[in-house]
Design a protein around this motif. Structure first.
Motif, PDB file in Angstrom:
ATOM      1  N   PRO A  60       0.807  -1.222   0.000  1.00 25.73           N
ATOM      2  CA  PRO A  60       0.000   0.000   0.000  1.00 25.73           C
ATOM      3  C   PRO A  60       0.849   1.285   0.000  1.00 25.73           C
ATOM      4  O   PRO A  60       0.319   2.372  -0.160  1.00 25.73           O
ATOM      5  CB  PRO A  60      -0.801  -0.112   1.298  1.00 25.73           C
ATOM      6  N   SER A  61       2.148   1.163   0.147  1.00 25.01           N
ATOM      7  CA  SER A  61       3.032   2.326   0.220  1.00 25.01           C
ATOM      8  C   SER A  61       3.350   2.880  -1.167  1.00 25.01           C
ATOM      9  O   SER A  61       3.527   2.122  -2.120  1.00 25.01           O
ATOM     10  CB  SER A  61       4.335   1.923   0.920  1.00 25.01           C
ATOM     11  N   ARG A  62       3.437   4.219  -1.263  1.00 20.83           N
ATOM     12  CA  ARG A  62       3.807   4.900  -2.503  1.00 20.83           C
ATOM     13  C   ARG A  62       4.914   5.898  -2.178  1.00 20.83           C
ATOM     14  O   ARG A  62       4.784   6.694  -1.254  1.00 20.83           O
ATOM     15  CB  ARG A  62       2.633   5.662  -3.114  1.00 20.83           C
TER      16      ARG A  62
END
Length: 141
Positions: A60-62
């Motif tokens: 889910p990390s960007r």
């Protein structure tokens, strides 16, 4: 068959060196030939990677990564999208292209996936989603 033709970046393009009038004229004439033959769908040049961003995904990390990016030979300085009979036809057109850079350069030709390539995973519901998007884009274009 649709293909994308990448104009690979060079040290000159990554430094923002603009093309000469002669090169702009030669590329313009080549693009006109492609358009007249019904081959060229679209195409454009890209600014140096120093003006670009990358988005890195990890679950889910960007993470946003600022250019410039290393390995100039792996970067893209421009592109065309062509509709051709087959890869041999694409190669024949690419060989007619003026050298897109002041020095040595490369083009890379890659075929697009077609919906039929996804037949094993394509359900009627998924196909409807993709067709709806395609129709919307066609209406906008």
């Amino acid at each position: 068959m649709r293909v994308i033709v990448f104009v690979k970046a060079t040290r000159d393009s990554e430094q923002g060196l603009m093309p000469s009038t002669e090169l702009l004229e030669a590329m313009g004439k080549f693009n006109q030939e492609l358009a007249d033959a019904g081959v060229m769908i679209t195409g454009d040049g890209l600014k140096p990677s120093s003006q670009g961003k990358r988005i890195a995904f990890d679950g889910p990390s960007r993470t946003v990564i600022d250019g410039p990016f290393a390995e100039t030979k792996e970067l893209v300085a421009g592109y065309w999208v062509w509709e051709v009979k087959d890869m041999d036809d694409a190669i024949a057109w690419a060989k007619r292209c003026p050298n897109p850079m002041p020095g040595p350069s490369e083009l890379e030709i890659r075929p697009f996936y077609e919906m039929a390539d996804f037949a094993d995973a394509m359900t009627p519901e998924v196909e409807a989603i993709h067709n709806s998007t395609r129709d919307k884009l066609a209406d906008q274009g």
